[in-house]
Design a protein around this motif. Structure first.
Motif: not given
Length: 137
Positions: A93-101
Motif C-alpha cells: 500500500l505504501l509503495q502503490e500510493h507514495p503520495d498518500k498518508s
C-alpha cells in the motif's frame, strides 16, 4: 495430531479450573503493556503466547515430539506467515500510493514474539514508531 492437540488443550483447561496451572499473565496485563507501548515486555517476547502450549515436561518422549511438531506448525502458520502477509500488505500500500498518508492499527497479537509486523516492515527499510494513547498523530 489433532486428537493429541485437543486432549492437551482439554487437560490444560482442566488444570486451570482446578487451580493446578496458572497463566503467567492476565488479559489485563496484556492490555496494559500494549496500551503503554511496552512492546519489550516479557509478555510480548513469547511466540507461544498466541497459541496453546502443548509442550509439557511430563509428557513421554514420543508425545513431546508430537507437541513440538504442533507448536512449530502453529508458530509458523498462525504467527510468522500471518505477520509476513500483513507486513507485505502494508508495504505494498505504501509503495502503490507514495503520495498518500496511512494509519495502520493492529491487534496486540501482531506485536508478540519474533517476526512481528514491525519486524517485517523494518526489514523492508521502514521506520516504525509507536504512538501512545492520547497523543496526537
Amino acid at each position: 495430531q489433532v486428537v493429541f492437540a485437543l486432549n492437551q488443550t482439554l487437560l490444560q483447561q482442566e488444570s486451570l479450573r482446578a487451580g493446578n496451572f496458572q497463566i503467567p499473565y492476565t488479559t489485563e496485563d496484556l492490555i496494559k503493556h500494549y496500551t503503554c507501548g511496552d512492546l519489550s515486555s516479557i509478555i510480548f517476547n513469547h511466540d507461544t503466547s498466541q497459541v496453546p502450549n502443548f509442550i509439557n515436561a511430563t509428557l513421554p518422549a514420543h508425545e513431546r515430539i508430537t507437541a513440538q511438531e504442533i507448536d512449530s506448525y502453529f508458530r509458523q502458520e498462525l504467527i510468522y506467515k500471518r505477520n509476513e502477509r500483513m507486513g507485505r500488505r502494508v508495504k505494498d500500500l505504501l509503495q502503490e500510493h507514495p503520495d498518500k498518508s496511512f494509519f495502520f492499527a493492529f491487534g496486540a497479537g501482531h506485536f508478540m514474539g519474533n517476526n512481528t509486523v514491525i519486524d517485517v516492515l523494518r526489514r523492508e527499510g521502514y521506520e516504525v514508531e509507536h504512538t501512545p494513547a492520547g497523543q496526537a498523530i
